[in-house]
Write a protein that holds these residues in place. Structure first.
Motif, mmCIF file in Angstrom:
data_model
loop_
_atom_site.group_PDB
_atom_site.id
_atom_site.type_symbol
_atom_site.label_atom_id
_atom_site.label_comp_id
_atom_site.label_asym_id
_atom_site.label_seq_id
_atom_site.Cartn_x
_atom_site.Cartn_y
_atom_site.Cartn_z
ATOM 1 N N LYS A 136 0.812 -1.209 0.000
ATOM 2 C CA LYS A 136 0.000 0.000 0.000
ATOM 3 C C LYS A 136 0.851 1.267 0.000
ATOM 4 C CE LYS A 136 -3.878 2.265 2.325
ATOM 5 N NZ LYS A 136 -3.252 3.596 2.283
ATOM 6 N N ARG A 137 1.949 1.267 0.746
ATOM 7 C CA ARG A 137 2.776 2.480 0.807
ATOM 8 C C ARG A 137 3.312 2.860 -0.561
ATOM 9 N NH1 ARG A 137 7.212 1.129 5.107
ATOM 10 N NH2 ARG A 137 6.774 -0.984 4.333
ATOM 11 N N LEU A 138 3.615 1.858 -1.390
ATOM 12 C CA LEU A 138 4.101 2.145 -2.731
ATOM 13 C C LEU A 138 2.952 2.515 -3.662
ATOM 14 C CD1 LEU A 138 6.788 -0.670 -3.118
ATOM 15 C CD2 LEU A 138 7.150 1.753 -2.619
ATOM 16 N N ARG A 139 1.820 1.848 -3.521
ATOM 17 C CA ARG A 139 0.644 2.212 -4.327
ATOM 18 C C ARG A 139 0.232 3.646 -4.067
ATOM 19 N NH1 ARG A 139 -1.751 -2.434 -2.403
ATOM 20 N NH2 ARG A 139 -3.394 -1.180 -1.417
ATOM 21 N N ASP A 140 0.339 4.070 -2.810
ATOM 22 C CA ASP A 140 -0.064 5.429 -2.458
ATOM 23 C C ASP A 140 0.788 6.462 -3.201
ATOM 24 O OD1 ASP A 140 -2.021 4.486 -0.782
ATOM 25 O OD2 ASP A 140 -0.874 4.787 1.063
ATOM 26 N N ILE A 141 2.055 6.169 -3.405
ATOM 27 C CA ILE A 141 2.930 7.096 -4.141
ATOM 28 C C ILE A 141 2.439 7.233 -5.574
ATOM 29 C CG2 ILE A 141 5.263 7.458 -5.019
ATOM 30 C CD1 ILE A 141 6.310 5.973 -2.551
ATOM 31 N N LEU A 142 2.144 6.118 -6.209
ATOM 32 C CA LEU A 142 1.677 6.165 -7.598
ATOM 33 C C LEU A 142 0.314 6.843 -7.694
ATOM 34 C CD1 LEU A 142 2.720 2.617 -8.885
ATOM 35 C CD2 LEU A 142 3.848 4.802 -9.323
ATOM 36 N N ASP A 143 -0.551 6.583 -6.734
ATOM 37 C CA ASP A 143 -1.861 7.229 -6.750
ATOM 38 C C ASP A 143 -1.705 8.743 -6.597
ATOM 39 O OD1 ASP A 143 -3.096 4.802 -7.038
ATOM 40 O OD2 ASP A 143 -3.571 4.563 -4.905
ATOM 41 N N ARG A 144 -0.823 9.144 -5.718
ATOM 42 C CA ARG A 144 -0.616 10.579 -5.495
ATOM 43 C C ARG A 144 -0.048 11.258 -6.740
ATOM 44 N NH1 ARG A 144 2.366 10.107 -1.310
ATOM 45 N NH2 ARG A 144 4.395 10.415 -2.265
ATOM 46 N N GLU A 145 0.835 10.540 -7.443
ATOM 47 C CA GLU A 145 1.484 11.087 -8.631
ATOM 48 C C GLU A 145 0.679 10.809 -9.902
ATOM 49 O OE1 GLU A 145 4.145 12.913 -8.713
ATOM 50 O OE2 GLU A 145 4.779 12.726 -6.612
ATOM 51 N N ASP A 146 -0.426 10.059 -9.788
ATOM 52 C CA ASP A 146 -1.253 9.687 -10.939
ATOM 53 C C ASP A 146 -0.386 9.027 -12.015
ATOM 54 O OD1 ASP A 146 -3.574 9.391 -12.375
ATOM 55 O OD2 ASP A 146 -3.465 11.373 -13.309
ATOM 56 N N ALA A 147 0.376 7.991 -11.603
ATOM 57 C CA ALA A 147 1.360 7.359 -12.492
ATOM 58 C C ALA A 147 1.134 5.860 -12.574
ATOM 59 C CB ALA A 147 2.779 7.636 -11.988
ATOM 60 N N PHE A 148 1.518 5.288 -13.716
ATOM 61 C CA PHE A 148 1.469 3.839 -13.891
ATOM 62 C C PHE A 148 2.626 3.165 -13.152
ATOM 63 C CE2 PHE A 148 -0.885 3.675 -18.262
ATOM 64 C CZ PHE A 148 -2.037 4.064 -17.619
ATOM 65 N N TYR A 149 3.807 3.775 -13.235
ATOM 66 C CA TYR A 149 4.990 3.211 -12.592
ATOM 67 C C TYR A 149 5.874 4.362 -12.125
ATOM 68 C CZ TYR A 149 6.344 3.787 -17.494
ATOM 69 O OH TYR A 149 6.525 4.286 -18.748
ATOM 70 N N PHE A 150 6.983 4.035 -11.481
ATOM 71 C CA PHE A 150 7.743 5.020 -10.737
ATOM 72 C C PHE A 150 8.795 5.739 -11.584
ATOM 73 C CE2 PHE A 150 6.250 1.878 -7.716
ATOM 74 C CZ PHE A 150 5.819 2.648 -6.645
ATOM 75 N N SER A 151 9.147 6.943 -11.158
ATOM 76 C CA SER A 151 10.399 7.579 -11.552
ATOM 77 C C SER A 151 11.377 7.356 -10.398
ATOM 78 C CB SER A 151 10.196 9.078 -11.785
ATOM 79 O OG SER A 151 9.884 9.733 -10.563
ATOM 80 N N VAL A 152 12.661 7.620 -10.621
ATOM 81 C CA VAL A 152 13.620 7.428 -9.527
ATOM 82 C C VAL A 152 13.353 8.429 -8.404
ATOM 83 C CG1 VAL A 152 15.407 6.382 -10.965
ATOM 84 C CG2 VAL A 152 15.317 8.873 -10.746
ATOM 85 N N GLU A 153 12.805 9.609 -8.741
ATOM 86 C CA GLU A 153 12.500 10.598 -7.710
ATOM 87 C C GLU A 153 11.389 10.097 -6.782
ATOM 88 O OE1 GLU A 153 14.543 12.478 -11.021
ATOM 89 O OE2 GLU A 153 12.679 11.308 -10.964
#
Length: 287
Positions: A136-153
């Motif tokens: 969930k902690r990682l999903r929350d980052i993507l949800d907040r950024e409205d992203a499919f996958y991560f950037s290094v930032e």
């Protein structure tokens, strides 16, 4: 998910670009792709291929990479920048390379003429569905950024491999991220990378446990020459994907190298060879 075998260039394009229309009326794929020139190859990382001791040497490898790199050459001092740089320059890591671009994956499935007697494959992974399996902690980052996958930032809060591995306490997952634009090669290849929360964890095993996440397009050996030549016509070549003289040399070596006629000449006669700067009869060379 079952493999899909294509039997023509049109079949391949249909399979790669079977992209449904989004709610916004756009055609945006949720897939990442990985092309391999031999369909029997699994999704093993370069670190895993070092052998049974791979997990014990991961930290020393990265520590030595950081220690002996020229000052300033690694950019920002972060785990994700270092991992991206290490993978990009050939250091064995737990990362695996992917691409956003279907034809780039097709290039890597057909770029090695030593494997033209083997079927190739393109792995397709749905990163939106994979996102749903993240902690969930990682999903929350993507949800907040409205992203499919991560950037290094977005991953800056994970400062070590041990911190990443701790996220697997509630189960395995595959994390996909876009590496920084280190050079034109990464940009032109539309690169993406995956990482598992454990040096010995296998993304192949993870995908096998979640068959709804992936599919695989099989390219029969007999079709490789046609696909290769049409990709060349589209300028999806080493010259574009590996900018610089090394990529240019690789493209020229392949373009003017052996062709299917060399493999089927059974009469013992000499097959005319192309030379750089000249085209064989009826076949235009690069201009």
């Amino acid at each position: 998910m079952a493999d899909v075998e294509v039997n023509s260039w049109v079949d391949l394009i249909d399979a790669l670009y079977d992209i449904p229309q989004t709610s916004l009326g756009r055609y945006r794929s949720s897939l990442l792709y990985r092309g391999v020139c031999d369909s029997s190859w699994s999704l093993e990382t370069s670190l895993y291929r070092l052998g049974p001791h791979h997990a014990s040497v991961e930290e020393p490898l990265l520590r030595s990479f950081r220690k002996y790199a020229e000052p300033g050459s690694l950019g920002a001092d972060s785990l994700w920048m270092m991992l991206s740089m290490a993978q990009h320059h050939g250091v064995p890591t737990r990362l695996l390379d992917w691409t956003l671009a279907p034809r780039v994956a097709a290039h890597f499935a057909t770029s090695n003429e030593q494997r033209y007697d083997r079927d190739g494959a393109i792995w397709c992974v749905d990163v939106v569905r994979a996102r749903d399996l993240l902690p969930k902690r990682l999903r929350d980052i993507l949800d907040r950024e409205d992203a499919f996958y991560f950037s290094v930032e977005m991953l800056s809060g994970i400062g070590s491999l041990q911190e990443l591995d701790a996220y697997a306490a509630d189960g395995e997952f595959a994390l996909f991220f876009e590496p920084p634009s280190l050079d034109a090669r990464i940009v032109n290849q539309a690169a993406a990378m995956s990482v598992m929360p454990g040096a010995s964890l296998s993304i192949a095993g993870f995908l096998e446990a979640h068959p709804d996440l992936w599919s695989r397009i099989i390219i029969p050996a007999k079709l490789k020459w046609e696909i290769r030549d049409k990709l060349d016509q589209d300028n999806v070549t080493e010259r574009l994907l590996f900018p610089g003289l090394d990529g240019l040399a690789r493209w020229l070596t392949r373009y003017y190298g052996r062709g299917p006629a060399d493999d089927v000449d059974r009469a013992g006669s000499e097959v005319p060879r192309e030379v750089p700067g000249e085209a064989s009869p009826g076949q235009p060379g690069p201009r």
